[in-house]
Design a protein around this motif. Structure first.
Motif, PDB file in Angstrom:
ATOM      1  N   THR A   1      -2.202  -2.020   4.080  1.00 43.18           N
ATOM      2  CA  THR A   1      -2.649  -1.127   4.738  1.00 43.18           C
ATOM      3  C   THR A   1      -2.162  -0.761   6.349  1.00 43.18           C
ATOM      4  O   THR A   1      -1.921   0.402   6.970  1.00 43.18           O
ATOM      5  CB  THR A   1      -4.040  -0.596   4.589  1.00 43.18           C
ATOM      6  N   LEU A   2      -1.853  -1.697   6.510  1.00 41.53           N
ATOM      7  CA  LEU A   2      -1.537  -1.372   8.141  1.00 41.53           C
ATOM      8  C   LEU A   2      -0.389  -0.908   8.848  1.00 41.53           C
ATOM      9  O   LEU A   2      -0.011  -0.242   9.519  1.00 41.53           O
ATOM     10  CB  LEU A   2      -1.501  -2.565   8.988  1.00 41.53           C
TER      11      LEU A   2
ATOM     12  N   ILE B   1     -12.421  -5.030  12.287  1.00 39.28           N
ATOM     13  CA  ILE B   1     -11.708  -3.999  11.876  1.00 39.28           C
ATOM     14  C   ILE B   1     -11.126  -3.867  10.811  1.00 39.28           C
ATOM     15  O   ILE B   1     -10.106  -4.703  10.199  1.00 39.28           O
ATOM     16  CB  ILE B   1     -11.112  -3.001  12.297  1.00 39.28           C
ATOM     17  N   LYS B   2     -12.308  -3.370   9.451  1.00 42.37           N
ATOM     18  CA  LYS B   2     -11.499  -3.484   7.923  1.00 42.37           C
ATOM     19  C   LYS B   2     -11.269  -2.086   7.573  1.00 42.37           C
ATOM     20  O   LYS B   2     -11.692  -1.001   7.756  1.00 42.37           O
ATOM     21  CB  LYS B   2     -12.956  -3.855   7.114  1.00 42.37           C
ATOM     22  N   PRO B   3      -9.788  -2.378   7.268  1.00 43.49           N
ATOM     23  CA  PRO B   3      -9.450  -1.248   6.194  1.00 43.49           C
ATOM     24  C   PRO B   3      -9.846  -0.611   5.692  1.00 43.49           C
ATOM     25  O   PRO B   3     -10.281  -1.563   4.751  1.00 43.49           O
ATOM     26  CB  PRO B   3      -7.998  -1.542   6.390  1.00 43.49           C
TER      27      PRO B   3
ATOM     28  N   SER C   1       1.077  -1.208  -0.179  1.00 47.73           N
ATOM     29  CA  SER C   1      -0.207  -0.180  -0.453  1.00 47.73           C
ATOM     30  C   SER C   1       0.744   1.455  -0.381  1.00 47.73           C
ATOM     31  O   SER C   1       2.160   0.963   0.346  1.00 47.73           O
ATOM     32  CB  SER C   1      -1.248   0.036   1.177  1.00 47.73           C
ATOM     33  N   LEU C   2       0.501   2.289  -0.526  1.00 46.74           N
ATOM     34  CA  LEU C   2       1.200   3.792  -0.850  1.00 46.74           C
ATOM     35  C   LEU C   2       1.039   4.409   0.435  1.00 46.74           C
ATOM     36  O   LEU C   2      -0.546   4.753   1.760  1.00 46.74           O
ATOM     37  CB  LEU C   2       0.215   4.289  -1.923  1.00 46.74           C
TER      38      LEU C   2
ATOM     39  N   ALA D   1      -1.836   2.873   9.583  1.00 41.04           N
ATOM     40  CA  ALA D   1      -2.593   2.745  10.870  1.00 41.04           C
ATOM     41  C   ALA D   1      -2.075   2.252  11.843  1.00 41.04           C
ATOM     42  O   ALA D   1      -2.190   3.229  13.537  1.00 41.04           O
ATOM     43  CB  ALA D   1      -3.285   0.825  10.844  1.00 41.04           C
ATOM     44  N   LEU D   2      -0.923   2.214  12.421  1.00 41.53           N
ATOM     45  CA  LEU D   2       0.185   2.296  13.446  1.00 41.53           C
ATOM     46  C   LEU D   2       0.489   3.806  13.621  1.00 41.53           C
ATOM     47  O   LEU D   2       0.325   3.568  15.233  1.00 41.53           O
ATOM     48  CB  LEU D   2       1.490   1.222  13.157  1.00 41.53           C
TER      49      LEU D   2
END
Ligand SMILES: NC(=O)c1ccc[n+]([C@@H]2O[C@H](COP(=O)([O-])OP(=O)(O)OC[C@H]3O[C@@H](n4cnc5c(N)ncnc54)[C@H](OP(=O)(O)O)[C@@H]3O)[C@@H](O)[C@H]2O)c1
Length: 337
Positions: free
Chosen positions: A144-145, A304-306, A42-43, A149-150
């Protein structure tokens, strides 16, 4: 007979603005390493800055760009016990930040910058620098995490102390802010979102945003938020930087917390408010592996779904980076291998 050297396809940033597809030898596996077949990446805004040279002109090139990916373990070194073939994993953003405080060596170990990143079919990583993918997530979602997310998790639950009933303001609807919205709602907080787009604010409402302000139509967004939340906001996810910090300082409550995360907007701010309002301004640089593991437990528990805006093929990496730069996205932009 010497074993045959294995090769893999990588995407190299050979000069700023130019990403080229190449074949490279996969290095001999050390005892503590694993080979990961990447399925998705992911970007982040950082990837746009790095690939254009705006992040630093001194990065050693060529480098394999992108920090965030997800894949499957296809080979393990002789001493690896954390993972086995077939495990679904994500490399951590700073390969050397396992736990504790950030230190100089860890800060130099971010993927897709000073060291090769995840835009490669098969990559070699130390086993200790990987985490397992939450079981309900696809490779695209997991990719994506590692950074966005972090960063939101670290800001609110490691350095910050967001609790049920608190108010959280997240600026814009990019990767970090949408994760902040989802994680803060799961923790029982009330979430305020700003955006330049009415349509994006409608999408944020569907994700649970409690109060939305269009910062383009309403440049005095701080005043609008203070009309609704008279004592100010407990915690702010500050992705704008100097250009938005002054209004964030107006919006935060006395003794509140601002996580300094991004630098999307140019401007100046009045540091006096920092002391007069007795607030905490905390710089955040993604997070450690242990923080990532704590976040994953919360993501798994709350299912949770990104939020993925668009999925491109990995060969469309430049188009995907241009889309990120345009700011048209809501949440994350993903590449599929
Ligand atoms: N410190 C760290 O560890 C860390 C980690 C990740 C990211 N970051 C930084 O955080 C920032 C955001 O990253 P990201 O990956 O979430 O970016 P992104 O996905 O590209 O999101 C950018 C969004 O920010 C919003 N925005 C832009 N200018 C704004 C402004 N003046 N005021 C309010 N919102 C504005 C826009 O939302 P709308 O379209 O809704 O207006 C835009 O779509 C970047 O500067 C990035 O480098 C830092």
């Amino acid at each position: 007979m010497p074993s045959k050297t294995k090769t893999t396809t990588v995407f190299e940033l050979s000069q700023f603005g130019k990403i080229e597809k190449r074949e490279r030898n996969i290095p001999e596996l050390a005892a503590n390493e694993v080979v990961v077949k990447m399925h998705a990446a992911s970007l982040n805004y950082r990837d746009y800055l790095i690939t254009t040279g705006a992040y630093s002109k001194n990065l050693p090139l060529p480098v394999v760009p992108l920090s965030d990916g997800a894949g499957e373990v296809v080979e393990v070194g002789s001493s690896v016990t954390r993972f086995k073939k077939g495990d679904r994993v994500m490399p951590i953003f700073m390969q050397a930040w396992i736990s504790g405080r950030l230190n100089k060596d860890a800060a130099k170990s971010a993927l897709g910058g000073s060291i090769d990143g995840v835009l490669q079919n098969e990559g070699v990583f130390p086993a200790e620098s990987l985490v397992s993918i939450p079981s309900h997530l696809s490779f695209e979602e997991a990719a994506t995490l590692p950074c966005a997310a972090l960063t939101a998790w670290n800001a609110m639950f490691e350095h910050g102390c967001v609790q049920a009933g608190n108010t959280v303001l997240a600026l814009g609807t990019g990767g970090v802010s949408i994760f902040a919205l989802q994680l803060a709602k799961a923790a029982g907080a009330e979430v305020i979102i700003t955006s330049s787009s009415a349509e994006k604010l409608d999408r944020a409402k569907l994700l649970g945003a409690d109060f939305c302000v269009n910062y383009r139509d309403n440049p005095d967004w701080d005043k609008t938020i203070l009309q609704q939340y008279k004592d100010g906001v407990d915690h702010i996810i500050e992705v704008g930087g100097a250009g938005t910090l002054d209004r964030s300082l107006n919006t935060v409550r006395l003794g509140g917390h601002i996580s300094a995360i991004g630098l999307l907007a140019q401007g100046q701010f009045d540091a006096t408010k920092l002391l007069m309002k007795s607030i905490r301004l905390q710089g955040i640089f993604v997070g450690s592996r242990e923080m990532f593991q704590r976040m994953n437990r919360a993501i798994e528990f709350h299912k949770i779904k990104p939020v993925i805006d668009r999925v491109f093929s990995v060969d469309q990496v430049q188009e995907a980076l241009d889309t990120l730069k345009s700011g048209s996205h809501f949440g994350k932009i993903v590449l599929k291998f």
